[in-house]
Enzyme design. Structure first.
Site, PDB file in Angstrom:
ATOM      1  N   ASP A 223     -63.521 -46.612 -15.030  1.00 29.34           N
ATOM      2  CA  ASP A 223     -64.799 -45.843 -14.639  1.00 29.34           C
ATOM      3  C   ASP A 223     -65.901 -46.592 -14.762  1.00 29.34           C
ATOM      4  OD1 ASP A 223     -65.886 -42.748 -14.886  1.00 29.34           O
ATOM      5  OD2 ASP A 223     -66.917 -44.021 -16.192  1.00 29.34           O
TER       6      ASP A 223
ATOM      7  N   LYS B 165     -70.078 -42.957  -9.549  1.00 23.26           N
ATOM      8  CA  LYS B 165     -70.791 -41.622  -9.713  1.00 23.26           C
ATOM      9  C   LYS B 165     -71.870 -41.825  -8.799  1.00 23.26           C
ATOM     10  CE  LYS B 165     -69.193 -41.300 -14.407  1.00 23.26           C
ATOM     11  NZ  LYS B 165     -69.069 -42.904 -14.701  1.00 23.26           N
TER      12      LYS B 165
ATOM     13  N   HIS C 220     -73.266 -37.276 -11.289  1.00 26.12           N
ATOM     14  CA  HIS C 220     -73.563 -37.745 -12.525  1.00 26.12           C
ATOM     15  C   HIS C 220     -74.139 -36.803 -13.625  1.00 26.12           C
ATOM     16  CE1 HIS C 220     -73.705 -42.051 -14.450  1.00 26.12           C
ATOM     17  NE2 HIS C 220     -73.615 -41.114 -15.445  1.00 26.12           N
TER      18      HIS C 220
END
Length: 296
Positions: free
Chosen positions: A50, A80, A113
């Protein structure tokens, strides 16, 4: 090479895509340490990484994946969209930039985000761009971060694709039961950032024992019982709840330790005892207050 317990089990997202239940987070991982952290994680059995445009280490994440020798189809990659790139066209451009930095031809999960309630039209436009990326096959699933039930309700009323994932601050001292219940009702996987309470150590002064989950007697007691670390007990608690946890580390032994949570389980009573540690106090920003200029 897999870790001692093999890769994490898979969670099935609401569009049928399968995502590992535990991965490596790289928030605040310096670029010069990120390549090694990613390769170490993959060698230890991690199959989910991630990152985010705002972390400044997408390029290094891509390099770590490339150096791992594991096939692209076996690594689940998340990044993101940052607030300064919100808006339909801007989001599409930002996605291209992220994909280029990662050195990939597609993404497994693309997330917004923050909800940015003060400019929610741009949040909606950004999510519609993500829907296009999904329809075009450039990303396998889309979702959001830091959305409350109210934010999610507003977004779902104005878009077509229910988010597959909602990534939020979630740890024993802030475990968000109402949000988790909302996500379950709408078939959204809740993903935990700061899953072992690291946000209490990143933001502000050194926490007291009462504020740091790793030093909580209830957790250290369970760690002694199972021959595990407090961090492993907490990560197992996330797994028991059906959450996806993304602990961050650049330290090889901690990276390996964090995935060593699939050779034991907690009892329902023990899970409830950890649930009871909730303070209702977040360590990170309140999503309702975050706007385009919050982090500038």
């Amino acid at each position: 090479m897999n870790g001692p317990n093999g890769p994490a089990p898979l969670l099935t997202l609401n569009n049928g895509v399968r995502m590992p239940a535990l991965g490596l987070g790289v928030y605040q991982s310096p670029p010069d340490e990120t390549v090694a952290a990613v390769t170490t994680a993959i060698e230890s059995g991690y199959r989910l990484i991630d990152t985010a445009a705002a972390y400044g280490n997408e390029k290094e994440v891509g390099e770590g994946i490339a150096r791992s020798g594991i096939g692209r189809q076996d690594i689940f990659v998340i990044t993101k969209l940052w607030l300064t790139d919100y808006g339909y066209d801007a989001a599409l451009r930002a996605f291209d930039t992220s994909l280029t930095k990662l050195g990939l031809d597609h993404l497994d999960l693309y997330l917004l985000h923050w909800p940015v309630p003060s400019a929610f039209d741009t949040t909606v436009a950004s999510y519609r761009a993500a829907e296009k990326l999904l329809a075009d096959g450039r990303v396998r699933a889309i979702g959001v971060c830091n959305h409350t039930p109210e934010h999610l309700s507003q977004l779902m009323a104005r878009t077509d694709v229910v988010p597959a994932v909602n990534q939020v601050e979630l740890h024993p001292h802030f475990n968000q039961p109402e949000l988790r219940a909302f996500d379950v009702r709408h078939d959204i996987v809740t993903q935990s950032w700061s899953p072992i309470g690291g946000v209490t150590r990143y933001w502000g002064d050194r926490p007291s024992e009462a504020e740091d989950p790793l030093r909580n007697p209830a957790l250290t007691g369970l760690a002694d019982k199972y021959g595990k670390t407090p961090a492993q007990i907490i990560l197992r608690w996330h797994i028991e709840h059906g959450l996806c946890a993304i602990p961050k580390s650049v330290t090889p032994h901690r990276i390996a330790e964090n995935i060593g949570v699939f050779d034991f389980s907690l009892t329902p009573h023990e899970v409830s005892a950890i649930d009871a540690l909730d303070t209702g106090v977040r360590g990170g920003p309140d999503p309702g207050d975050v706007g385009p200029d919050t982090f500038s």
